[in-house]
Design an enzyme around this catalytic site. Structure first.
Site, PDB file in Angstrom:
ATOM      1  N   ARG A  99      34.962 -31.472 -16.389  1.00  0.00           N
ATOM      2  CA  ARG A  99      33.994 -32.239 -15.591  1.00  0.00           C
ATOM      3  C   ARG A  99      33.929 -33.665 -16.134  1.00  0.00           C
ATOM      4  NH1 ARG A  99      27.737 -30.765 -13.987  1.00  0.00           N
ATOM      5  NH2 ARG A  99      27.445 -30.412 -16.211  1.00  0.00           N
ATOM      6  N   ASP A 134      20.047 -29.345 -20.601  1.00  0.00           N
ATOM      7  CA  ASP A 134      20.995 -30.453 -20.583  1.00  0.00           C
ATOM      8  C   ASP A 134      20.362 -31.610 -19.826  1.00  0.00           C
ATOM      9  OD1 ASP A 134      21.216 -29.840 -17.887  1.00  0.00           O
ATOM     10  OD2 ASP A 134      23.317 -29.216 -17.985  1.00  0.00           O
TER      11      ASP A 134
END
Length: 538
Positions: A171, A451
């Site tokens: 990613r 996160d």
């Protein structure tokens, strides 16, 4: 590579300026050939990225004036026509459980060894984008692809790759994030292009020789034109590297509210490269708040009550499955953020039950796979999908039409705002932001893996609750800035007590509190917490 400015820790090649430190093991990654490839890529596409980001700001300004997202009338034919994406490469057909994590050396090894079908190496929400994290992450991937990666921790425990490992997907950073320590023609390069270019340039040949390929996750797209940009980037890279058409593959995270209305269009413009869409649920909740931050009638309740069974999230998940399967693409489920509670069997059982229930809903609805944040959840998630899948995925399952339209996708969830929920947002936002500033982008807090996306929810909810008088506590009445300041001070004091006034992270806690205070009290809603904090990291 020239080292004309070595005294200032700066190196240049073909109008490429590297301002970050270059360790000996990373020097080869920044070769003249790699930098020339990156520079050409940036010159070709960076102006388009700036234009697309301007379009985002203009679109948000319309939302702030009362417009709401909707399906685009000008692309109706694409939604109505019968077409399919390119066939999915055989190794990517079975992705029933994926694990995600940052790109530090130990995590790359553990992710690949986890037993999941896929490890997504995350340069974005799970990683602080410091120069050292980003360039060392590229070195870790380079070594992992060649099976020459190892690691020993401070106790002497050694980590090496197993014989059988998960597939590697990468990613990249979102289009909005710059890389300040790498410049082309005097301008900071888009972090997404740096992440893509280095991995693709160095690892494509080795991956393809192994029967895999340069496979990516694309985050935070807000419009099909942004997907079209990536299609052109992929085509450009394949031509420059003499790769066969379709060697590069991508899964797109549908994690913004505008993008859910354009899933057909996103698949269509990426149809030669795309293999699936993913429910990036936490960023999607943040995007709902962000999109409607100026709308007092769309205030969300406590984060803990906004789960995947509330109507607007249920509609989002089901529409993603319908759209993907109609077009021959995989529909990936969302993240289970729970982590095992090793010292409390009862709490651990409750956490696993939540994971099981969530994954059973995903598999039953038709998702082809799912995400977990911790290796301890893989057996639970794997067992659920093993019980449902007759083959590698559910692409052969009849597509259900649930009649999902704008009303269902924008349905406002019921629920209360509580003082406990307010305090949790302050605590999580403060603790995570401090960790992010210290270089850690993925942090366990209260047995959940937090996160950047979950910290953004905390920050955005606090802003929304404080700036709209319609937001009130279920018990206790008005939500005030004075109360926010009090709770922030209390949370900071508690964190400092645990850390020690002169502990290594004490300065990060104080800096995080100042940033959190400024962003929350500002009349202008900041687009991204991480973008505001970026200049504060080394």
């Amino acid at each position: 590579m020239s080292s004309a400015h070595a005294a200032e820790n700066t190196q240049s090649s073909a109008s490429v300026e590297i301002r970050g430190p270059i360790t000996p093991e990373c020097e080869a990654l920044l070769s003249s050939e790699a930098m020339d490839f990156l520079a050409e890529l940036v010159r070709a596409f960076s102006p388009r990225i700036r234009t697309l980001l301007d379009a985002r700001r203009a679109r948000q300004a319309r939302f702030d004036r009362g417009t709401v997202p909707d399906f685009l009338p000008e692309t109706r034919k694409i939604r109505q026509q019968d077409w399919q994406v390119a066939p999915i490469p055989e190794p990517l057909l079975d992705r029933r459980v994926e694990i995600t994590g940052p790109v530090d050396r130990k995590m790359v090894i553990n992710g690949l060894n986890s037993g999941a079908r896929v490890f997504m190496a995350d340069f974005e929400d799970a990683s602080t984008p410091s120069w050292s994290n980003m360039i060392q992450g590229q070195r870790n991937l380079y070594d992992a692809v060649r099976r020459q990666i190892d690691f020993s921790d401070e106790r002497g425990k050694a980590y090496r790759l197993n014989r059988d490992t998960a597939l590697l997907l990468v990613r990249v950073r979102g289009l909005h994030l710059p890389e300040k320590d790498l410049r082309v023609d005097g301008e900071a390069v888009p972090g997404a292009l740096m992440d893509f270019a280095l991995h693709c340039f160095h690892n494509s040949e080795a991956l393809l020789a192994q029967g895999a390929g340069p496979w990516f996750y694309l985050p935070k797209l807000e419009h099909w034109r942004e997907a079209a940009l990536w299609a052109e980037v992929f085509d450009w890279a394949e031509q420059r590297l003499s790769l066969e058409k379709g060697s590069i593959r991508a899964t797109v995270l549908i994690e913004t509210l505008p993008a859910v209305f354009q899933m057909d269009e996103i698949l269509h413009v990426l149809r030669d490269y795309v293999v699936g869409l993913n429910c990036g649920r936490w960023d999607y909740i943040f995007s709902y708040i962000k999109t409607f931050h100026a709308h007092p009638d769309r205030i969300l309740p406590d984060r803990e009550t906004v789960g995947m069974t509330v109507p607007f999230l249920r509609a989002y998940s089901r529409l993603l499955i319908e759209t993907c399967h109609r077009r021959g693409a995989l529909a990936m489920g969302g993240m289970a953020a729970q982590i095992p509670v090793r010292d409390d069997p009862e709490a651990n059982a409750a956490a696993l039950a939540k994971v099981r229930e969530d994954k059973e809903r995903e598999a039953r609805d038709g998702h082809d796979g799912t995400w977990v944040a911790h290796p301890g959840l893989i057996p639970e998630a794997m067992a659920v999908f093993d019980a449902v899948l007759a083959g590698p995925n559910q692409l052969d399952r009849a597509v259900q039409d649930h009649g999902i339209g704008r009303a269902e996708l924008l349905a406002h969830p019921e629920g209360a705002i509580t003082e406990a929920g307010f305090r949790r947002n302050v605590e999580v936002g403060l603790a995570y932001t401090a960790a992010w500033l210290s270089g850690r982008g993925c942090v366990p807090i209260h047995h959940l893996m937090e996160d950047a996306a979950t910290a953004e929810i905390a920050r955005a909810q606090l802003w929304q609750w404080l700036h709209h008088s319609d937001a009130r506590f279920e018990v206790g009445g008005a939500i005030t800035f004075a109360f926010f300041s009090q709770v922030l001070e209390e949370s900071l004091a508690a964190l400092l007590q645990g850390e020690g006034e002169d502990g290594p992270d004490a300065g990060h806690y104080r800096a995080a509190a100042r940033l959190f205070h400024r962003l929350t009290e500002s009349e202008q809603f900041a687009d991204f917490l991480t973008l505001e904090a970026y200049d504060s990291i080394a």
